[in-house]
Design a protein around this motif. Structure first.
Motif, PDB file in Angstrom:
ATOM      1  N   LEU A  27      37.428  41.851 -69.801  1.00 12.94           N
ATOM      2  CA  LEU A  27      36.345  42.827 -69.865  1.00 12.94           C
ATOM      3  C   LEU A  27      36.774  44.191 -69.324  1.00 12.94           C
ATOM      4  N   ALA A  28      38.069  44.472 -69.393  1.00 11.93           N
ATOM      5  CA  ALA A  28      38.589  45.690 -68.784  1.00 11.93           C
ATOM      6  C   ALA A  28      38.162  46.956 -69.502  1.00 11.93           C
ATOM      7  N   LEU A  29      37.658  46.837 -70.727  1.00  5.15           N
ATOM      8  CA  LEU A  29      37.263  48.035 -71.454  1.00  5.15           C
ATOM      9  C   LEU A  29      36.184  48.794 -70.708  1.00  5.15           C
ATOM     10  N   SER A  30      35.265  48.060 -70.121  1.00  6.31           N
ATOM     11  CA  SER A  30      34.178  48.708 -69.397  1.00  6.31           C
ATOM     12  C   SER A  30      33.500  47.694 -68.511  1.00  6.31           C
ATOM     13  N   ALA A  31      33.239  48.058 -67.285  1.00  6.57           N
ATOM     14  CA  ALA A  31      32.562  47.138 -66.379  1.00  6.57           C
ATOM     15  C   ALA A  31      31.150  46.869 -66.848  1.00  6.57           C
ATOM     16  N   CYS A  32      30.538  47.846 -67.490  1.00  4.30           N
ATOM     17  CA  CYS A  32      29.172  47.675 -67.964  1.00  4.30           C
ATOM     18  C   CYS A  32      28.881  48.771 -68.962  1.00  4.30           C
ATOM     19  N   GLY A  33      29.040  48.468 -70.227  1.00  3.84           N
ATOM     20  CA  GLY A  33      28.738  49.469 -71.240  1.00  3.84           C
ATOM     21  C   GLY A  33      29.696  49.424 -72.395  1.00  3.84           C
ATOM     22  N   TRP A  34      29.642  50.424 -73.232  1.00  6.21           N
ATOM     23  CA  TRP A  34      30.431  50.477 -74.457  1.00  6.21           C
ATOM     24  C   TRP A  34      31.814  51.019 -74.173  1.00  6.21           C
ATOM     25  N   GLY A  35      32.823  50.263 -74.593  1.00  2.00           N
ATOM     26  CA  GLY A  35      34.188  50.651 -74.307  1.00  2.00           C
ATOM     27  C   GLY A  35      34.797  51.547 -75.355  1.00  2.00           C
ATOM     28  N   ASN A  91      24.036  36.650 -75.980  1.00  2.00           N
ATOM     29  CA  ASN A  91      24.045  37.940 -75.296  1.00  2.00           C
ATOM     30  C   ASN A  91      24.675  37.791 -73.916  1.00  2.00           C
ATOM     31  N   VAL A  92      25.760  38.514 -73.686  1.00  2.00           N
ATOM     32  CA  VAL A  92      26.448  38.497 -72.390  1.00  2.00           C
ATOM     33  C   VAL A  92      25.853  39.600 -71.525  1.00  2.00           C
ATOM     34  N   TRP A  93      25.393  39.235 -70.331  1.00  2.00           N
ATOM     35  CA  TRP A  93      24.680  40.215 -69.518  1.00  2.00           C
ATOM     36  C   TRP A  93      24.857  39.954 -68.030  1.00  2.00           C
ATOM     37  N   SER A  94      24.478  40.962 -67.259  1.00  2.00           N
ATOM     38  CA  SER A  94      24.462  40.869 -65.805  1.00  2.00           C
ATOM     39  C   SER A  94      23.218  41.597 -65.303  1.00  2.00           C
ATOM     40  N   SER A  95      22.635  41.115 -64.237  1.00  2.00           N
ATOM     41  CA  SER A  95      21.386  41.695 -63.755  1.00  2.00           C
ATOM     42  C   SER A  95      21.554  43.105 -63.193  1.00  2.00           C
ATOM     43  N   THR A  96      22.769  43.471 -62.793  1.00  2.00           N
ATOM     44  CA  THR A  96      23.008  44.784 -62.193  1.00  2.00           C
ATOM     45  C   THR A  96      23.532  45.803 -63.206  1.00  2.00           C
ATOM     46  N   CYS A  97      23.569  45.426 -64.465  1.00  2.00           N
ATOM     47  CA  CYS A  97      24.133  46.269 -65.523  1.00  2.00           C
ATOM     48  C   CYS A  97      23.051  47.134 -66.157  1.00  2.00           C
ATOM     49  N   GLY A  98      23.192  48.457 -66.044  1.00  2.00           N
ATOM     50  CA  GLY A  98      22.210  49.378 -66.607  1.00  2.00           C
ATOM     51  C   GLY A  98      21.974  49.195 -68.095  1.00  2.00           C
ATOM     52  N   ALA A 129      26.522  36.635 -58.541  1.00  2.00           N
ATOM     53  CA  ALA A 129      27.001  35.591 -57.635  1.00  2.00           C
ATOM     54  C   ALA A 129      25.933  34.541 -57.361  1.00  2.00           C
ATOM     55  N   GLU A 130      24.669  34.946 -57.366  1.00  2.00           N
ATOM     56  CA  GLU A 130      23.565  34.033 -57.092  1.00  2.00           C
ATOM     57  C   GLU A 130      22.658  33.936 -58.316  1.00  2.00           C
ATOM     58  N   THR A 131      22.264  32.719 -58.648  1.00  2.00           N
ATOM     59  CA  THR A 131      21.375  32.560 -59.797  1.00  2.00           C
ATOM     60  C   THR A 131      20.025  33.218 -59.547  1.00  2.00           C
ATOM     61  N   SER A 132      19.668  33.414 -58.293  1.00  2.00           N
ATOM     62  CA  SER A 132      18.389  34.069 -57.982  1.00  2.00           C
ATOM     63  C   SER A 132      18.356  35.492 -58.523  1.00  2.00           C
ATOM     64  N   GLN A 133      19.516  36.147 -58.583  1.00  2.00           N
ATOM     65  CA  GLN A 133      19.576  37.486 -59.166  1.00  2.00           C
ATOM     66  C   GLN A 133      19.210  37.431 -60.642  1.00  2.00           C
ATOM     67  N   ALA A 134      19.756  36.433 -61.330  1.00  2.00           N
ATOM     68  CA  ALA A 134      19.502  36.287 -62.755  1.00  2.00           C
ATOM     69  C   ALA A 134      18.055  35.899 -63.040  1.00  2.00           C
ATOM     70  N   THR A 135      17.530  34.940 -62.288  1.00  2.00           N
ATOM     71  CA  THR A 135      16.166  34.493 -62.548  1.00  2.00           C
ATOM     72  C   THR A 135      15.146  35.585 -62.232  1.00  2.00           C
ATOM     73  N   ALA A 136      15.425  36.397 -61.221  1.00  2.00           N
ATOM     74  CA  ALA A 136      14.530  37.519 -60.911  1.00  2.00           C
ATOM     75  C   ALA A 136      14.508  38.500 -62.074  1.00  2.00           C
ATOM     76  N   PHE A 137      15.667  38.743 -62.665  1.00  2.00           N
ATOM     77  CA  PHE A 137      15.779  39.629 -63.833  1.00  2.00           C
ATOM     78  C   PHE A 137      14.980  39.041 -64.989  1.00  2.00           C
ATOM     79  N   GLU A 138      15.165  37.749 -65.255  1.00  2.00           N
ATOM     80  CA  GLU A 138      14.477  37.099 -66.373  1.00  2.00           C
ATOM     81  C   GLU A 138      12.964  37.145 -66.198  1.00  2.00           C
ATOM     82  N   GLU A 139      12.504  36.941 -64.991  1.00  2.00           N
ATOM     83  CA  GLU A 139      11.063  36.980 -64.733  1.00  2.00           C
ATOM     84  C   GLU A 139      10.510  38.396 -64.879  1.00  2.00           C
TER      85      GLU A 139
END
Length: 205
Positions: A27-35, A91-98, A129-139
């Protein structure tokens, strides 16, 4: 008195560090976004590419998606292979990704409106790192579909080299009804682009 040897790190810890480093390279093209298309390792590999950054593969040249199974962010078991016969949006995603936050309303809307057409959505949550981050995002965003929990990116490393594989966070891939990699876009996907990716595959048998 014999000299004590320095303790070594547990094997599992070293292995996790190795996997994390490998995923960082993928994923070196971009930490979060379009490479950008210049860094797309799949360019020139026989993929078609539209003006709206959709890479597609004709049916005869499609590769099977890797085994994508594990535990969801909610703690249940999920195997993408169980959706064979359906069009599957990954869809590949992260809760901290704008960009992930920006694209989620469109993903949610299309997931709900396309379900009756035989389309299923599955997220791959990584870098949380914690699933709680993901579930909070989903909710918060009322995400109606499950996500596999993949904090170290092990699932991402399973995609075959030279195939439509995720290279940025976010990335969105679509599998045809036979479980083959058929379309991909990297970076935040908007609702119109997502529908363009899905529509031809819904018509396929």
């Amino acid at each position: 008195m014999s000299a004590r040897t320095a303790p070594t790190a547990p094997v599992s810890r070293r292995r996790t560090a190795f996997v994390a480093a490998a995923v960082a390279g993928v994923l070196a093209l971009s930490a979060c976004g379009w490479g950008g298309s210049g860094g797309d390792a799949s360019s020139g590999a026989g993929f078609g590419r539209s003006a709206d950054r959709i890479a597609t593969v004709p049916p005869a040249d499609r590769k099977a998606a890797p085994e994508l199974s594990g535990t969801t962010t909610r703690g249940t078991r999920l195997d993408v292979a169980d959706y064979r016969g359906k069009v599957v949006v990954l869809n590949v995603w992260s809760s901290t990704c704008g960009p992930c936050i920006a694209e989620t309303p469109g993903l949610v809307k299309v997931a709900r409106s396309s379900r009756d057409k035989g389309v299923r959505f599955v997220g791959i949550n990584t870098r949380d790192a914690e699933t709680s981050q993901a579930t909070a995002f989903e909710e918060q965003h009322k995400v109606p579909y499950p996500s596999l929990s993949d904090p170290a990116g092990r699932l991402l490393l399973r995609f075959p080299k030279g195939s439509l594989n995720p290279q940025t966070i976010p990335s969105t891939l679509v599998l045809d009804r036979h479980g083959r990699l058929a379309a991909r876009t990297m970076g935040a996907v908007d609702e119109d682009t997502l529908r363009k990716m899905i529509a031809p595959l819904v018509k396929e048998k």
